[in-house]
Design an enzyme around this catalytic site. Structure first.
Site, short mmCIF file in Angstrom:
data_model
loop_
_atom_site.label_atom_id
_atom_site.label_comp_id
_atom_site.label_asym_id
_atom_site.label_seq_id
_atom_site.Cartn_x
_atom_site.Cartn_y
_atom_site.Cartn_z
N TYR A 144 -38.24 3.40 145.25
CA TYR A 144 -37.50 2.13 145.35
C TYR A 144 -36.02 2.43 145.49
O TYR A 144 -35.49 3.26 144.75
CB TYR A 144 -37.76 1.29 144.11
CG TYR A 144 -36.97 -0.02 144.07
CD1 TYR A 144 -37.25 -1.04 144.98
CD2 TYR A 144 -35.96 -0.22 143.13
CE1 TYR A 144 -36.53 -2.23 144.94
CE2 TYR A 144 -35.25 -1.42 143.09
CZ TYR A 144 -35.53 -2.42 144.00
OH TYR A 144 -34.83 -3.60 143.95
N ASP A 239 -31.43 9.48 145.87
CA ASP A 239 -31.13 8.24 145.16
C ASP A 239 -31.26 8.54 143.67
O ASP A 239 -32.35 8.59 143.12
CB ASP A 239 -32.11 7.15 145.60
CG ASP A 239 -31.86 5.83 144.87
OD1 ASP A 239 -31.06 5.83 143.90
OD2 ASP A 239 -32.46 4.82 145.26
N LYS A 267 -26.63 2.12 137.69
CA LYS A 267 -27.09 2.06 136.30
C LYS A 267 -26.11 2.72 135.30
O LYS A 267 -25.13 2.11 134.95
CB LYS A 267 -28.52 2.60 136.21
CG LYS A 267 -29.45 1.74 137.11
CD LYS A 267 -30.93 1.79 136.83
CE LYS A 267 -31.62 0.64 137.57
NZ LYS A 267 -32.47 1.04 138.67
#
Ligand SMILES: *Cc1c(COP(=O)(O)O)cnc(C)c1O
Length: 427
Positions: A144, A239, A267
């Site tokens: 994702y 990522d 994050k």
């Protein structure tokens, strides 16, 4: 457990917010029932609007590695907010955060700050396309990378949990340029790149898959990807929105000692406020406007609040022994959970890297997204509710990671193991 206030909030929000939530995975629909509405949190504990208290392993889906409302982060934020929340002009704080990131992450010479992980991956891919002059991109099934149109092909938990192979609203023309191969299969990457020679701009992946449970790279897999992409002039993008500053201070790339061309972050680097970043080699990053011709911008990018939360968090993480401490806590928890499933003869595949951990209800070891899809989600449902009713809050999906933070005490972890063991024993 009393939850009438949550239910009443849920009834209100559903009428005016799609699904009652501002991000699909927050919805409890995959475990049946309504989400708990949160009032406040401190340390590793969250409190819902009915006054229930939970030990939290969601950590806002990863960012809160220091725990909720860490006093040092809160003080820094209060201090900076009085000086204005955004100027639309550069600040020394942005350079300070950029310097911390450049010093920490091996692949990054230059970095641009954005407002979310989605923006980071979207911008990194535009840049890879601009730099190479190629259109196609290669991704991994189950990874994702945020809700970017062309990255929603086979995109992990949210999408997987909701049973969509693709999102609506993404034109075929756009999805057509996205090629997908399974994780842990370097041969598939090689043959796909060879079959599309000089057409693929980049390979983007999570070096540790963290949005379809946790799937670890096999020995040598990331090195093989590094070699293949280098041979073919394909930009390798890690990522690390979850893994950056999570599995090690320098992210998965320092944990496995493999250096990509570009890295996406998010994050943790925002310390609980909205931040993302993308960075890489000078040669590539110099193509970003205004130096180069690849456009990317943001009104609130690098605002002093988000950047301050990030700087404060990363400084605390740079202190000696932090990652050893996280490792020890998470290892105790993972070992306790594994003993519980083993003792009760429940089929489970446990997966942990550093302080991210979870287990699948599967009999086989999971090495790719197809393996993850075999997990028994009904069984997970029982596990989830068992834990929630004992005051342990994990993500409401079989396909999410759990996060241990620095403020989970030995006691909290022992209590979690006991609660989980009781739930598992009743399965
Ligand atoms: C969370 C996540 C994103 C998206 O970040 P947002 O801030 O939610 O846009 C991208 N990539 C990975 C690996 C993520 O876990």
């Amino acid at each position: 457990m009393e939850c009438s206030k949550s239910l009443s909030e849920w009834n209100k929000s559903q009428k005016i917010i799609p699904g009652g939530v501002n991000s699909p995975v927050r919805n409890f629909s995959k475990v049946g029932e309504h989400p708990r509405f949160i009032d406040r949190a401190r340390g590793c504990r969250i409190f819902d609007v009915d006054g229930n208290e939970y030990i939290d392993y969601v950590a806002s889906w990863g960012p809160l590695i220091l725990g909720h409302a860490h006093p040092t982060v809160v003080h820094a934020l209060v201090d900076v907010v009085h000086r204005g929340t955004s100027f639309g002009a550069p600040t020394p704080l942005e350079t300070e955060l950029a310097q911390i990131i450049v010093d920490a992450v091996p692949s990054i010479d230059k970095v641009r700050l954005v407002n979310s992980g989605t923006e980071a991956t979207m911008s990194a891919i535009r840049l890879a396309r601009g730099y190479t002059g190629r259109d196609k991109i290669l991704k991994i099934d189950g990874c994702y990378h945020g809700h970017v149109d062309y990255l929603l092909a086979k995109a992990g938990s949210g999408v997987a949990t909701f049973g969509l192979s693709d999102s609506g609203g993404v034109p075929e023309d756009i999805a057509r340029n996205t090629l997908t191969v399974p994780f842990n299969n370097a041969e598939a990457v090689k043959s796909t790149i060879e079959a599309n020679s000089d057409e693929i701009a980049c390979l983007i992946l999570e070096p540790i898959m963290g949005n379809m449970g946790i799937i670890q790279p096999k020995d040598g897999y990331l090195n093989q990807l590094r070699e293949i992409t280098e041979q073919h002039g394909v930009v390798l993008i890690f990522d690390e929105v979850i893994t950056g500053f999570r599995v090690a201070y320098g992210g998965a790339q320092s944990y496995y000692n493999v250096t990509p061309d570009m890295t996406c972050l998010g994050k943790i680097i925002g310390g609980g406020l909205p931040v993302g970043a993308y960075g890489g080699k000078n040669e590539i990053m110099n193509c970003v406007a205004p130096e180069g011709d690849v456009y990317q911008a943001g009104t609130l990018s690098g605002n002093p609040l988000a950047v301050t939360a990030g700087i404060t968090t990363l400084k605390l993480l740079s202190e000696p022994g932090v990652y050893q401490k996280l490792e020890a806590k998470a290892d105790t928890l993972a070992t306790g959970l594994a003993e519980a499933t083993k003792k009760n003869r429940i089929d489970a595949c446990h997966s942990r890297v550093g302080s991210m951990l979870m287990f699948y209800f599967t009999s086989e070891i999971v090495t790719d997204a197809d393996g993850a899809r075999t997990a028994d989600t009904d069984r997970f449902k029982d596990y989830f509710w068992g834990l929630l009713n004992k005051g342990i809050y994990i993500a409401p999906s079989q396909f999410e990671a759990g996060f241990v933070s620095l403020v989970h005490s030995d006691n909290d972890i022992q209590n979690t193991i006991e609660a989980a063991s009781e739930v598992i024993a009743q399965m």
